[in-house]
Design an enzyme around this catalytic site. Structure first.
Site: not given
Lengths: 275, 261, 244
Positions: A45-48
């Site tokens: 998923h979104t890591q940044q």
């Protein structure tokens, strides 16, 4: 015929079958792994955050709240968007200032709009107060972080609660929330909050701060942030929430006034000595 | 009753030999005796009104709202089985929400009614369900202006300048035809709507009723579906009552003339 | 183009390809703060400082974390504040349903067991909190239950939790349970006998514990919130702490 000379003289796949990378636990299985990457790796998923908005600055005064967000959307160090509005009004009692990922911010905007439409289904007067919006956002953020798929934002929710009192509270991507007379997200927490706390350390001080002084205070914070935060900007929106008139007013497209970069000459100690 | 359907009315999805679907027709019966609802398309908006039949003195006036919103810009009123109407409205809200979430802009009336018509029609095709026992009047404003539709239990829908359903539909439609639609102002439409509901109530005179009026207009409500403000509502009721009295006077004098003759 | 390919596409060329670097999202945060519960003969207190931090930043100087959850129960979950807030919220909801289902107040021992279940069901993704529950038991005696993040729990006379727990707990051992205290008469052969402390003594102990913890721990300070539960209900007191 394989025309790549590197492969000449090797056992051909059609004669011997494909090479078994499992032999001797060969480590060069990356190409194989990538092929099945969907099975090899856990869901990602979104890591940044991607395009981001910088600080939100907000302070309570004796008759409401002042909040500001600049108009910049950064893509890393690139100036990507130059006319962003990061404060959204939700109904007639709430303003939400959002920093962090802009796509997640736009998703929140959509959620809050749906919330508002649902609130209006009964066509009675609005029941959606700032405290409700904050609790809703806290739930959304906390559930998403618990799925390891966070919405990458820090928000400041300001407005009026169910009793008509002034409301100011923070909530971020982890679902962490707190209230305080002076709140700022991002770099503002380091450079804005100390300035704000010089004037409002506690609720007692809030009673002594006039509206005009609060606006000046927030504008000074935005200027200091522009001086020192590389991902901030000198164009910003400001919002004034007033309890006595029950009004929420925006001043859009303000600029940092009275900038003076003289202090920059005296800064030393970051690298090579200046002449 | 049994002889009417002769076995062809026991399920949806079964036609009679002469090509009728009895379940759908029976659903329309549920509408025919319900309180009257009307919709009027005016110059820059839509007005919806309904006659709420009061079946208990214990009901709190103004508490049991019948006109509903599907989205900010769309209102619905229906005659028939109320829970069916609620289900219908919920579907409308889902459709409006999903459209807006995908395209950002609010759903158009034509698009919405297409989807709702399809939804209602589906309830005429399966054995496990029964058709909606409502006629729903859906009205609102989109980028192309005001629109008014009515959906029937079969899933049929037509666009109207003005329409009526429920017990008093005949007299209401006759009155609507006399109006200069869609060229009247929203405020006039509200007053006429009130008058027509009062008039249509003559068909149901033995029961008490409560009037409910909502509107959505570019100039008056900024494109948002709302109940009409109290002052206008009171004005409309006053107008309706006066008109009714003068009608009665005329009737009496007419009768007098006949006697004279 | 061909030449370049020849150079690059060697037997070792794939070795350089490694797995992607993974920056994992960290769902936890330490929000500092300390809580402390002490049970007396016919009362129990649960206290906490009102500071909320992250790293070296003080987010708020007044964000109370000790909650009167109803049924004469006090609850606080200290550590990662989002989990703490959620735990209390879920507990209050469960308590409401307990009333619907059973039509009676929840005993403190039942509340404790319920909290164990709530914590343990998230054994593999825990609520990152030190939890303390305070109330009065069936005999009307003060009760403190303390929990670890995954639900292990016990009833105690006193317990400190959170950032400065290790600073306060030895002090409590000595002052509440009279550890390492001897009866002066016995010339160091007999332990000082245990006795219940009065409410005044307990409040003074709590205040001393927090002023001392404030001196020594950067995440503790700003304000002290003390909730006191007796048979007459819950009342609260507030004392300022140093803000530095």
């Amino acid at each position: 015929m394989n025309h790549n000379p590197v492969n000449w003289g090797r056992p051909s796949d059609d004669q011997y079958g494909p090479y078994n990378y499992q032999i001797a636990n060969a480590s060069n299985v990356a190409s194989q792994a990538t092929k099945n990457s969907q099975n090899e790796f856990p869901t990602m998923h979104t890591q940044q955050p991607m395009i981001t908005g910088a600080s939100v600055v907000a302070v309570k005064f004796n008759d409401g709240v002042v909040m500001a967000t600049d108009k910049l959307g950064s893509y890393g160090s690139l100036l990507r968007l130059d006319d962003l509005e990061r404060m959204i009004q939700v109904g007639d009692s709430t303003v939400v200032g959002v920093s962090g990922d802009i796509s997640d911010f736009q998703y929140l905007q959509r959620l809050l709009d749906e919330l508002l439409i649902e609130d209006n289904y009964d066509m009675e007067q609005s029941n959606l107060k700032a405290s409700h919006v904050h609790e809703y956002l806290r739930g959304v953020f906390y559930n998403r972080r618990s799925k390891m798929n966070p919405l990458w934002n820090a928000c400041v929710v300001a407005g009026f609660d169910a009793d008509g009192e002034v409301f100011l509270k923070y909530v971020n991507l982890l679902g962490v929330s707190y209230s305080s007379p002076a709140i700022a997200t991002g770099f503002g927490a380091y450079m804005g909050v100390p300035l704000l706390r010089q004037k409002v350390e506690n609720e007692e001080d809030v009673k002594k701060l006039e509206k005009e002084d609060a606006i000046k205070l927030v504008r000074d914070c935005m200027k200091v942030l522009f001086y020192r935060d590389a991902r901030s900007w000198d164009k910003y929106d400001l919002c004034v929430i007033t309890k006595s008139t029950k009004k929420i007013e925006f001043q859009k497209g303000l600029e940092c006034e009275g900038q003076s970069w003289k202090f920059a000459r005296d800064i030393s100690g970051y690298g090579l000595p200046q002449q | 009753m049994t002889s009417i359907g002769t076995g062809y009315d026991l399920a949806n999805s079964i036609f009679s030999p002469d090509g009728r679907n009895f379940q759908v027709e029976y659903a329309s019966k549920a509408v025919e005796n319900a309180g009257t609802s009307i919709g009027i398309c005016c110059k820059d908006g839509v007005v919806l009104a309904t006659e709420k039949v009061i079946n208990s003195k214990l009901l709190v006036p103004g508490k049991n709202r019948r006109i509903q919103s599907i989205d900010r810009h769309v209102g619905v009123v229906y005659s028939g089985l109320i829970p069916d109407g609620r289900h219908f409205v919920n579907r409308g809200r889902d459709e409006a929400r999903s459209f807006k979430s995908i395209y950002k802009e609010p759903i158009g009336l034509q698009g919405l009614i297409d989807r709702l018509g399809y939804f209602v029609q589906a309830y005429t095709c399966y054995n496990s369900v029964r058709p909606f026992g409502i006629n729903a009047i859906v009205g609102g404003i989109d980028s192309k202006g005001p629109h008014l539709f009515m959906v029937e239990p079969s899933g049929t829908y037509w666009g109207y300048y003005g329409t009526a359903t429920g017990k008093g539909r005949q007299s209401a439609r006759a009155e609507l035809e006399k109006l200069d639609l869609p060229n009247i102002s929203a405020k006039d439409a509200v007053k006429e709507a009130a008058r027509i509901i009062y008039l249509a109530h003559e068909d149901n005179k033995d029961k008490d009723f409560e009037l409910e009026v909502s509107w959505v207009s570019k100039s008056e409500t900024n494109g948002v579906h709302q109940f009409v403000p109290k002052e206008l509502f009171d004005e409309a009721v006053k107008y309706a009552e006066e008109e009714q009295e003068s009608d009665e006077d005329e009737d009496e004098s007419d009768e007098g003339d006949e006697e004279m003759a | 183009m061909q030449a370049q390919n020849t150079l690059l596409n060697t037997e070792y060329s794939t070795d350089a390809q490694t797995e992607p670097i993974e920056h994992r999202f960290n769902p936890y945060q330490d929000n500092g703060g300390t809580i402390l519960g002490i049970a007396g003969e016919d009362f129990a207190v649960l206290a906490g400082d009102t500071r909320q931090t992250v790293g070296y930043s003080i987010d708020s100087r007044y964000e109370p974390k000790v909650h009167d959850v109803g049924d004469n129960l006090l609850l606080s979950a200290n550590g990662f504040s989002a989990d703490g807030v959620q735990l209390v919220k879920v507990f209050q909801n469960q308590l409401k349903w307990y009333h619907f289902d059973n039509n009676k107040e929840m005993a403190v021992s039942s509340a404790a067991r319920l909290i164990q279940h709530m914590l343990y069901r998230k054994r593999m993704f825990p609520y990152y909190v030190a939890t303390i529950l305070a109330g009065l038991d069936e005999e009307g005696k003060g009760a403190i239950y303390s929990f670890d993040p995954v639900g292990s729990y016990e009833r105690e006379q006193c317990r400190a939790g959170g950032a400065a727990a290790s600073l306060i707990m030895p002090f409590l051992d000595n002052q509440v349970n009279f550890k390492n205290q001897m009866d002066p008469e016995s010339n160091g052969t007999k332990r000082r006998p245990l006795k219940y402390l009065s409410l005044e003594e307990v409040i003074q102990l709590v205040r001393d514990a927090f002023t001392s913890a404030t001196e020594r721990h950067i995440e503790v300070g700003d304000g002290l919130q003390i909730l006191i539960v007796t048979k007459d209900g819950v009342r609260s007191e507030y004392f300022p702490l140093k803000k530095d």
